[in-house]
Design an enzyme around this catalytic site. Structure first.
Site, short mmCIF file in Angstrom:
data_model
loop_
_atom_site.label_atom_id
_atom_site.label_comp_id
_atom_site.label_asym_id
_atom_site.label_seq_id
_atom_site.Cartn_x
_atom_site.Cartn_y
_atom_site.Cartn_z
N ALA A 260 9.30 10.13 -9.01
CA ALA A 260 9.39 10.21 -10.47
C ALA A 260 10.48 9.29 -11.00
CB ALA A 260 9.67 11.66 -10.89
N ASP A 261 11.61 9.25 -10.32
CA ASP A 261 12.68 8.34 -10.72
C ASP A 261 12.23 6.88 -10.63
OD1 ASP A 261 14.85 10.10 -11.31
OD2 ASP A 261 15.16 10.44 -9.18
N ILE A 262 11.57 6.54 -9.53
CA ILE A 262 11.15 5.15 -9.33
C ILE A 262 10.10 4.77 -10.36
CG2 ILE A 262 10.00 3.58 -7.73
CD1 ILE A 262 11.27 5.20 -5.44
N ALA B 25 11.82 4.16 -13.58
CA ALA B 25 12.61 2.92 -13.49
C ALA B 25 11.75 1.69 -13.67
CB ALA B 25 13.33 2.87 -12.14
#
Length: 400
Positions: free
Chosen positions: A171-173, A176
């Site tokens: 989810a972070d990637i 980003a």
């Protein structure tokens, strides 16, 4: 005639980031790799909390090393009006501002994208959040694993009996990379209109977009794909199979022509190419256990090396089930010279070139991983602050 090397595409672009963890830092690292000057604003008392996740990178945190090379660290207390004033002065001269503070915190400080773009028409300002600015989830805490669950990724990952999260912060990637591409799109628009503007990215929106196949499969009349481990829910054979020396070899048969080649050249069972129980993918999927048993029996008699060689010779897609150590020593990465070293407070650390390659241009700028506050003094001097002013701010704990 020799052509001169083109500069990095973001040379001359200045980015200011109030960032922490992974989503915003990984986005701005992409910008730094492409030549932007990235000024990372950190808290004086410990900085980005990702600095403390672990000590695996020779005493530094592996997440931080991964996401923060090539940046300038300026340690400023945003809760102090003098610290916030410093950041506002930096933003006034910046092209891009990125923040992933807790929902609402950016607005309380006047650092949300809408407010900043209203005062700085050429600025591209990015708000990265967990669930977006509105709606019932807007103020929920949004850590990667939680968003993986909310987006349904965990429901399709794992084995039939056990859902699992992805082993990377998906989810972070995802957030980003959409923030990164959003900045590039906004800068391109600014080049033609003269105006920047807000960019909004939420982790839930980003990861739900990545749920494309299972989401559309389930929404439009099909059953949601079942969790199948390394297997594929609608293709067979498509799995990992053990070899005689204990290696796991993965293969994927995408069509019936490939199945014929596999049956004739690898399995030694040419009759299976026309057997109605195996001849089509629909039949193989319906008879998955029998299909897997036939493939497992054949590969189980070979070494991993011989199995891969046989599959390659037959034109069947295949791979090893590599460990992290295997990837670090991967012959393809080595052959293509994809590894570099970046400097850090503990010395040189190995790092992978970014995936974007621009032939004919300068190589990605893989700068050093900064120590906390390493660039505070130089940055404040560039803003015109005297040594006495800087010393006073440090004495009061406003900077580090």
């Amino acid at each position: 005639m020799l052509m001169s090397t083109q500069p990095l595409p973001l040379d001359g672009i200045t980015v200011v980031a109030v960032e922490q963890a992974v989503a915003a830092p990984f986005a701005t690292r992409q910008l730094a790799d492409l030549g932007a000057r990235v000024v990372k604003i950190e808290r004086p008392d410990g900085g980005d909390f990702a600095r403390g996740y672990d000590t695996a990178a020779r005493g530094l945190a592996s997440h931080f090393v991964w996401c923060n090379r090539g940046k300038e660290s300026v340690a400023v207390d945003l809760k102090d009006p003098r610290g916030l004033a410093v950041v506002r002065r930096l933003i006034a001269d910046a092209d891009v501002f990125v923040q992933n503070l807790a929902q609402g915190a950016g607005a309380r400080l006047g650092l949300d994208a809408a407010t900043l773009c209203a005062g700085h028409p050429r600025l591209v300002a990015v708000d990265i959040s967990g669930y977006g600015a509105g709606g019932p989830y807007a103020h929920k805490r949004a850590y990667d694993m939680l968003v993986q669950c909310e987006a349904g990724l965990v429901s399709v990952t794992g084995t039939p009996g056990q859902p699992v999260k992805a082993g990377i912060p998906a989810a972070d990637i995802a957030a980003a990379m959409y923030a990164f591409s959003g900045v590039l799109a906004a800068l391109l628009r600014r080049a033609t209109t003269g105006r920047g503007g807000p960019v909004e990215v939420s982790m839930l929106d980003a990861l739900t977009e990545w749920m494309g196949h299972p989401l559309h499969h389930g929404m439009h009349g099909g059953e949601p794909p079942a969790r199948t481990g390394l297997a594929h829910s609608v293709i067979a054979p498509y799995d990992a199979y053990a070899t005689v020396d204990g290696e796991d070899v993965l293969l994927s048969v995408q069509n019936d022509r490939e199945w014929r080649r596999l049956a004739e050249q690898v399995l030694g069972r040419p009759e299976l190419a026309d057997d109605p129980d195996f001849a089509t993918n629909a039949a193989r999927t319906a008879n998955r256990e029998r299909t897997d048993a036939v493939v497992a029996r054949a590969l189980g008699a070979l070494t991993g090396r011989d199995a891969l060689a046989a599959l390659d010779a037959a034109g069947i897609a295949c791979a090893r089930l590599n460990t992290v150590a295997d990837v670090a020593a991967h012959p393809q990465l080595a052959a293509r010279d994809r590894w570099r070293e970046v400097e850090s407070p503990v010395g040189a650390l190995r790092a992978l070139l970014p995936p974007i390659t621009l032939p004919g241009g300068s190589e990605a700028r893989m700068g050093a991983v900064p120590a906390l506050g390493e660039h505070t003094d130089a940055t404040l001097r560039a803003l015109g602050m005297t040594g006495e002013e800087t010393a006073a701010l440090r004495r009061d704990g406003v900077i580090a």
